[in-house]
Design a protein around this motif. Sequence first.
Motif, PDB file in Angstrom:
ATOM      1  N   TYR A   1      -2.188   0.789  -4.637  1.00 38.16           N
ATOM      2  CA  TYR A   1      -1.941  -0.617  -4.329  1.00 38.16           C
ATOM      3  C   TYR A   1      -1.079  -1.262  -5.420  1.00 38.16           C
ATOM      4  O   TYR A   1      -1.289  -1.024  -6.618  1.00 38.16           O
ATOM      5  CB  TYR A   1      -3.255  -1.399  -4.245  1.00 38.16           C
ATOM      6  N   VAL A   2      -0.125  -2.059  -4.991  1.00 31.79           N
ATOM      7  CA  VAL A   2       0.605  -2.951  -5.895  1.00 31.79           C
ATOM      8  C   VAL A   2       0.446  -4.359  -5.329  1.00 31.79           C
ATOM      9  O   VAL A   2       0.845  -4.622  -4.195  1.00 31.79           O
ATOM     10  CB  VAL A   2       2.100  -2.583  -6.016  1.00 31.79           C
ATOM     11  N   VAL A   3      -0.162  -5.228  -6.111  1.00 31.38           N
ATOM     12  CA  VAL A   3      -0.451  -6.589  -5.656  1.00 31.38           C
ATOM     13  C   VAL A   3       0.067  -7.570  -6.708  1.00 31.38           C
ATOM     14  O   VAL A   3      -0.217  -7.405  -7.895  1.00 31.38           O
ATOM     15  CB  VAL A   3      -1.966  -6.803  -5.447  1.00 31.38           C
ATOM     16  N   TYR A   4       0.830  -8.550  -6.266  1.00 28.25           N
ATOM     17  CA  TYR A   4       1.306  -9.548  -7.217  1.00 28.25           C
ATOM     18  C   TYR A   4       1.299 -10.941  -6.582  1.00 28.25           C
ATOM     19  O   TYR A   4       1.362 -11.081  -5.354  1.00 28.25           O
ATOM     20  CB  TYR A   4       2.694  -9.211  -7.772  1.00 28.25           C
ATOM     21  N   GLY A   5       1.160 -11.925  -7.437  1.00 26.82           N
ATOM     22  CA  GLY A   5       1.128 -13.306  -6.971  1.00 26.82           C
ATOM     23  C   GLY A   5       1.642 -14.255  -8.034  1.00 26.82           C
ATOM     24  O   GLY A   5       1.735 -13.904  -9.217  1.00 26.82           O
ATOM     25  N   LYS A   6       1.940 -15.466  -7.601  1.00 20.96           N
ATOM     26  CA  LYS A   6       2.574 -16.471  -8.460  1.00 20.96           C
ATOM     27  C   LYS A   6       1.617 -17.640  -8.705  1.00 20.96           C
ATOM     28  O   LYS A   6       0.946 -18.115  -7.783  1.00 20.96           O
ATOM     29  CB  LYS A   6       3.847 -16.971  -7.785  1.00 20.96           C
ATOM     30  N   LYS A   7       1.533 -18.068  -9.941  1.00 20.55           N
ATOM     31  CA  LYS A   7       0.803 -19.293 -10.241  1.00 20.55           C
ATOM     32  C   LYS A   7       1.684 -20.471  -9.781  1.00 20.55           C
ATOM     33  O   LYS A   7       2.868 -20.529 -10.132  1.00 20.55           O
ATOM     34  CB  LYS A   7       0.515 -19.404 -11.735  1.00 20.55           C
ATOM     35  N   PRO A   8       1.137 -21.397  -8.998  1.00 21.13           N
ATOM     36  CA  PRO A   8       1.984 -22.455  -8.460  1.00 21.13           C
ATOM     37  C   PRO A   8       2.740 -23.240  -9.536  1.00 21.13           C
ATOM     38  O   PRO A   8       2.218 -23.471 -10.630  1.00 21.13           O
ATOM     39  CB  PRO A   8       0.982 -23.373  -7.743  1.00 21.13           C
ATOM     40  N   GLU A   9       3.973 -23.600  -9.209  1.00 20.85           N
ATOM     41  CA  GLU A   9       4.786 -24.400 -10.133  1.00 20.85           C
ATOM     42  C   GLU A   9       4.106 -25.711 -10.479  1.00 20.85           C
ATOM     43  O   GLU A   9       4.308 -26.267 -11.550  1.00 20.85           O
ATOM     44  CB  GLU A   9       6.160 -24.674  -9.510  1.00 20.85           C
ATOM     45  N   THR A  10       3.302 -26.211  -9.558  1.00 19.54           N
ATOM     46  CA  THR A  10       2.652 -27.518  -9.731  1.00 19.54           C
ATOM     47  C   THR A  10       1.264 -27.409 -10.351  1.00 19.54           C
ATOM     48  O   THR A  10       0.567 -28.411 -10.478  1.00 19.54           O
ATOM     49  CB  THR A  10       2.526 -28.228  -8.371  1.00 19.54           C
ATOM     50  N   ALA A  11       0.866 -26.181 -10.749  1.00 16.79           N
ATOM     51  CA  ALA A  11      -0.487 -25.981 -11.265  1.00 16.79           C
ATOM     52  C   ALA A  11      -0.696 -26.729 -12.580  1.00 16.79           C
ATOM     53  O   ALA A  11       0.210 -26.815 -13.417  1.00 16.79           O
ATOM     54  CB  ALA A  11      -0.753 -24.489 -11.481  1.00 16.79           C
ATOM     55  N   THR A  12      -1.883 -27.265 -12.736  1.00 13.78           N
ATOM     56  CA  THR A  12      -2.266 -27.918 -13.992  1.00 13.78           C
ATOM     57  C   THR A  12      -3.545 -27.260 -14.478  1.00 13.78           C
ATOM     58  O   THR A  12      -4.448 -26.964 -13.702  1.00 13.78           O
ATOM     59  CB  THR A  12      -2.517 -29.426 -13.805  1.00 13.78           C
TER      60      THR A  12
ATOM     61  N   LYS B   1       0.848  -1.185   0.000  1.00  9.36           N
ATOM     62  CA  LYS B   1       0.000   0.000   0.000  1.00  9.36           C
ATOM     63  C   LYS B   1       0.889   1.241   0.000  1.00  9.36           C
ATOM     64  O   LYS B   1       1.781   1.378   0.838  1.00  9.36           O
ATOM     65  CB  LYS B   1      -0.910   0.006   1.228  1.00  9.36           C
ATOM     66  N   LEU B   2       0.622   2.135  -0.932  1.00  6.26           N
ATOM     67  CA  LEU B   2       1.406   3.349  -1.097  1.00  6.26           C
ATOM     68  C   LEU B   2       0.463   4.549  -1.134  1.00  6.26           C
ATOM     69  O   LEU B   2      -0.751   4.392  -1.037  1.00  6.26           O
ATOM     70  CB  LEU B   2       2.241   3.259  -2.384  1.00  6.26           C
ATOM     71  N   LYS B   3       1.027   5.755  -1.271  1.00  6.26           N
ATOM     72  CA  LYS B   3       0.202   6.966  -1.246  1.00  6.26           C
ATOM     73  C   LYS B   3       0.674   7.963  -2.299  1.00  6.26           C
ATOM     74  O   LYS B   3       1.878   8.138  -2.492  1.00  6.26           O
ATOM     75  CB  LYS B   3       0.279   7.626   0.134  1.00  6.26           C
ATOM     76  N   TRP B   4      -0.298   8.616  -2.942  1.00  2.00           N
ATOM     77  CA  TRP B   4      -0.017   9.761  -3.794  1.00  2.00           C
ATOM     78  C   TRP B   4      -0.633  10.993  -3.144  1.00  2.00           C
ATOM     79  O   TRP B   4      -1.864  11.179  -3.173  1.00  2.00           O
ATOM     80  CB  TRP B   4      -0.624   9.581  -5.179  1.00  2.00           C
ATOM     81  N   PRO B   5       0.153  11.858  -2.514  1.00  2.00           N
ATOM     82  CA  PRO B   5      -0.391  13.103  -1.969  1.00  2.00           C
ATOM     83  C   PRO B   5      -1.016  13.937  -3.087  1.00  2.00           C
ATOM     84  O   PRO B   5      -0.559  13.901  -4.236  1.00  2.00           O
ATOM     85  CB  PRO B   5       0.840  13.795  -1.377  1.00  2.00           C
ATOM     86  N   ILE B   6      -2.057  14.710  -2.772  1.00  2.00           N
ATOM     87  CA  ILE B   6      -2.762  15.464  -3.812  1.00  2.00           C
ATOM     88  C   ILE B   6      -2.008  16.716  -4.248  1.00  2.00           C
ATOM     89  O   ILE B   6      -2.333  17.312  -5.275  1.00  2.00           O
ATOM     90  CB  ILE B   6      -4.173  15.856  -3.362  1.00  2.00           C
ATOM     91  N   ASN B   7      -1.007  17.127  -3.446  1.00  2.00           N
ATOM     92  CA  ASN B   7      -0.149  18.254  -3.829  1.00  2.00           C
ATOM     93  C   ASN B   7       1.145  18.152  -3.021  1.00  2.00           C
ATOM     94  O   ASN B   7       1.433  17.087  -2.454  1.00  2.00           O
ATOM     95  CB  ASN B   7      -0.870  19.603  -3.634  1.00  2.00           C
ATOM     96  N   SER B   8       1.875  19.224  -2.911  1.00  2.00           N
ATOM     97  CA  SER B   8       3.203  19.159  -2.282  1.00  2.00           C
ATOM     98  C   SER B   8       3.162  19.364  -0.775  1.00  2.00           C
ATOM     99  O   SER B   8       4.153  19.797  -0.178  1.00  2.00           O
ATOM    100  CB  SER B   8       4.125  20.205  -2.918  1.00  2.00           C
ATOM    101  N   TRP B   9       2.038  19.042  -0.124  1.00  2.00           N
ATOM    102  CA  TRP B   9       1.928  19.285   1.326  1.00  2.00           C
ATOM    103  C   TRP B   9       2.887  18.478   2.201  1.00  2.00           C
ATOM    104  O   TRP B   9       3.254  18.933   3.284  1.00  2.00           O
ATOM    105  CB  TRP B   9       0.484  19.065   1.787  1.00  2.00           C
ATOM    106  N   PRO B  10       3.340  17.248   1.821  1.00  2.00           N
ATOM    107  CA  PRO B  10       4.202  16.495   2.749  1.00  2.00           C
ATOM    108  C   PRO B  10       5.555  17.182   2.990  1.00  2.00           C
ATOM    109  O   PRO B  10       6.098  17.861   2.116  1.00  2.00           O
ATOM    110  CB  PRO B  10       4.404  15.158   2.033  1.00  2.00           C
ATOM    111  N   ALA B  11       6.084  16.965   4.170  1.00  2.00           N
ATOM    112  CA  ALA B  11       7.426  17.473   4.479  1.00  2.00           C
ATOM    113  C   ALA B  11       8.489  16.576   3.879  1.00  2.00           C
ATOM    114  O   ALA B  11       9.559  17.047   3.475  1.00  2.00           O
ATOM    115  CB  ALA B  11       7.604  17.578   5.995  1.00  2.00           C
ATOM    116  N   ASP B  12       8.206  15.268   3.812  1.00  2.00           N
ATOM    117  CA  ASP B  12       9.157  14.311   3.254  1.00  2.00           C
ATOM    118  C   ASP B  12       9.417  14.627   1.777  1.00  2.00           C
ATOM    119  O   ASP B  12       8.480  14.826   0.990  1.00  2.00           O
ATOM    120  CB  ASP B  12       8.591  12.892   3.393  1.00  2.00           C
ATOM    121  N   LYS B  13      10.682  14.662   1.379  1.00  2.00           N
ATOM    122  CA  LYS B  13      11.061  15.066   0.023  1.00  2.00           C
ATOM    123  C   LYS B  13      10.459  14.158  -1.035  1.00  2.00           C
ATOM    124  O   LYS B  13       9.963  14.631  -2.074  1.00  2.00           O
ATOM    125  CB  LYS B  13      12.590  15.085  -0.091  1.00  2.00           C
TER     126      LYS B  13
END
Length: 320
Positions: free
Chosen positions: A308-319, A237-249
Motif C-alpha cells: 500500500y502507498v497512501v498519502y494525504g494533504k493537510k488542508p491549506e486552511t488548517a489551524t 494498492k500494489l503487489k510483490w510476488p513471492i518469486n519470479s512466477w509472474p509472466a509480466d516482466k
Amino acid sequence: MAEPQATPQPDNEPIPTTTSLTSLRSSVLQFQQENGRTYHSMSSGKYAYPNDEAESERLDLQHNLWLLTLRGALCLCPKEKGAKRVLDAGTGTGIWAIEYADLHPDAEVIGVDLSPIQPSLVPPNCSFEVDDLEKEWTWAKKFDFVFSRIMAGSFSDYETYIRKAYNALEPGGYLEMQDLHTPFESDDNTLSEDSDTYKLGKIFADASEKLGRPLTVAPTYKALMEKAGFVDVVEKKLKWPINSWPADKHYKELGMWYLANLDTGLEGLLMALCTRGLEWSAEETHVFCSTARKSLRNRKIHAYLPIYVVYGKKPETATD
C-alpha cells in the motif's frame, strides 16, 4: 508500617554533564543481544526486528525493491518534486533520507529511528536523530513532508501516529505512508492453507498481532488519515510476488527481488516474532525458516504480498 518517604530532590533538574551524556549515548549504542541477533536498546523490546549488519543489508536491498516498485520514484505524493523540511519517520539505515536529500539539496531532511545505524557521511542537508516516535514529538518547527515506509509492526496505535504527523505538518503539507500487509494472498487459489508459504504469512500476521504491533494495518491508513483531517487522500494498492512466477516482466523482476529480500532476512524477520509472540524456541524458528524457504521458491504458488502507498494533504486552511 511507616509510609515510604520520598528522597528530597532539588527544585531544578541538574544540568547534564559530559559524563552523563556520554553514558546516555553509550546506552543507546549498546544494543540488546537476543538469539544471535542485536536489537535496539532505546525503548527496548518494542520493535521485533534486528538492527545488525545483516538486517541493514536487507533493508538496503528492500529500498531497491521499493524503487523498482515505484519505477524509480522515492514517493508518489507531490513532494516527490521537492520539499522544504522533511521528516523520515523510522528511517532505518537512512538510505531513503540520504537519496531524497541528494535529489533535493534545498530540502532539510531529518531521519529518526530507534537505532543509530545510519552512516556518518551524509549530504549536508541530511541529519539523523535517535528517538522513540511513540513518545511526544518535540520538533518546534513544522515540516511540509512527513514520510514513513514499512512502519507496520512498529506502533501499537496507528491513529495516534497519524495524528502526530498531522500536527507536525504545516498547512498544505503531506504525509505519505508506504507499507506492506500480511498475510500473503493469491488470485488463483494456488496458495493452499497447508503450504509453508501460507503458514509464513499467517505467522507474520498472528505473531505481530499478539505482540500488539500488527503487520495488518495498512488497509486502515486511508480512513485513519481522513479521520485525522487529511484531504485528497490517495490509496494505491500494489503487489510483490513471492518469486519470479509472474509472466509480466515487471512483476517477474519484483518477485526476484522480493524473494531475495525474504531469503536473506527470514531469520531476522521471524526470530523475535516467533520467540516472543508465539513462544517458539530459536531452534524451532530456524527449522521453520528452512522449510519456508523451499516453499517460497515454488513457482506453482502464485502468491504475493499486498503493498500500500497512501498519502494525504493537510488542508491549506488548517489551524492548529
